[in-house]
Motif scaffolding. Structure first.
Motif, mmCIF file in Angstrom:
data_model
loop_
_atom_site.group_PDB
_atom_site.id
_atom_site.type_symbol
_atom_site.label_atom_id
_atom_site.label_comp_id
_atom_site.label_asym_id
_atom_site.label_seq_id
_atom_site.Cartn_x
_atom_site.Cartn_y
_atom_site.Cartn_z
ATOM 1 N N ASP A 1 0.946 -1.131 -0.001
ATOM 2 C CA ASP A 1 -0.220 0.246 0.144
ATOM 3 C C ASP A 1 0.796 1.521 0.220
ATOM 4 N N ARG B 1 -7.124 4.759 -1.956
ATOM 5 C CA ARG B 1 -5.927 4.494 -1.257
ATOM 6 C C ARG B 1 -5.180 5.495 -1.387
ATOM 7 N N LEU B 2 -5.017 6.207 -2.714
ATOM 8 C CA LEU B 2 -4.629 7.624 -2.589
ATOM 9 C C LEU B 2 -4.070 8.033 -1.805
ATOM 10 N N VAL C 1 -0.312 13.180 -8.640
ATOM 11 C CA VAL C 1 -1.006 11.455 -9.340
ATOM 12 C C VAL C 1 -2.571 12.335 -8.800
ATOM 13 N N ARG C 2 -2.502 12.799 -8.233
ATOM 14 C CA ARG C 2 -4.667 12.825 -7.253
ATOM 15 C C ARG C 2 -5.007 14.003 -8.242
ATOM 16 N N ASP D 1 -11.448 2.802 -6.929
ATOM 17 C CA ASP D 1 -10.114 2.322 -5.800
ATOM 18 C C ASP D 1 -9.564 3.520 -5.348
ATOM 19 N N LEU D 2 -8.402 3.734 -6.368
ATOM 20 C CA LEU D 2 -7.312 4.524 -6.823
ATOM 21 C C LEU D 2 -7.104 5.808 -5.579
ATOM 22 N N THR E 1 -12.496 1.565 -10.141
ATOM 23 C CA THR E 1 -11.152 1.772 -10.907
ATOM 24 C C THR E 1 -11.067 2.951 -9.380
ATOM 25 N N LEU E 2 -11.296 3.993 -10.209
ATOM 26 C CA LEU E 2 -10.944 5.624 -9.950
ATOM 27 C C LEU E 2 -11.587 5.469 -8.770
ATOM 28 N N LEU F 1 -6.259 12.385 -11.425
ATOM 29 C CA LEU F 1 -7.538 11.343 -10.897
ATOM 30 C C LEU F 1 -8.644 12.123 -10.794
#
Length: 209
Positions: free
Chosen positions: A50, A144-145, A76-77, A140-141, A137-138, A80
């Motif tokens: 993680d 986690r982020l 990344v965020r 979940d990512l 998927t988005l 996303l």
């Protein structure tokens, strides 16, 4: 048992119970949580995947904080959040819009002396937008982020003027989603997160002074 230990350790790290850089010896953790070393070892392996813990000279430790990590997380965020806002503009339902409006109204009515409530309400708005994307998927990512950002406990929303600007930015994102302007929604969301990134970096630098 391994799942339960993983969740407890994960919560402890995100909440700050186990601070940045703290050593995580298997034997001590096993005694602390009242389990054998096997579920502890499995939990640490999953937490390493993680990105919440890292290997050190003496076993595992809570991953340290750094300006480089802040930049990585937000790099990344920003992408996303833009993607999820665009998807929400394309796929949102009337129920999604009602939930988003309620989340925005809840923020506007909040007592701004309560930093925890401010952060919670802000997270609720974003999570509502994630759900409106209807892209698992988005979601979940981003979930986690968000765990990585949670290791930086002070909210950017307490900076002078940031709460008001965040509310205005949320309103602009919501308007673009409501009008199904996907490109505008993405741009607004990216701008919103870029502003948060800049404040987060300033806060980190201030802590080092």
């Amino acid at each position: 048992m391994a799942d339960g230990v993983y969740e407890r350790l994960r919560t402890a790290i995100i909440s700050g119970e186990w601070e940045s850089g703290a050593q995580l010896p298997e034997l001590s953790l096993a005694e602390h949580y009242g389990v054998s070393r096997t579920p502890i070892r499995e939990a640490l392996r999953r937490l390493e995947q993680d990105g919440l813990v890292e290997r050190a000279d003496r076993g595992m430790r809570v991953r340290g904080r750094s300006p480089e990590e802040i930049l990585e997380i937000y790099e990344v965020r920003i992408v996303l959040e833009g993607a999820v806002a665009s998807a929400a503009a394309k796929r949102r339902t009337e129920i999604d819009l009602i939930r988003l409006r309620r989340a925005a109204e809840a923020m506007a009515e909040l007592d701004t002396t309560d930093a925890y409530a401010m952060a919670t309400a802000n997270r609720s708005f974003h999570e509502t937008m994630w759900q409106a994307s209807h892209n698992r998927t988005l979601i979940d990512l981003l979930t986690r982020l968000n765990d990585h950002l949670a290791r930086y406990p002070a909210t950017t929303l307490t900076r002078p003027g940031r709460w008001e600007s965040a509310l205005a930015e949320h309103d602009a994102i919501l308007s673009a989603i409501e009008n199904q302007h996907a490109e505008e929604a993405a741009e607004r969301a990216e701008h919103h997160m870029a502003a948060a990134r800049d404040i987060r970096l300033e806060m980190y630098a201030a802590e080092l002074r």
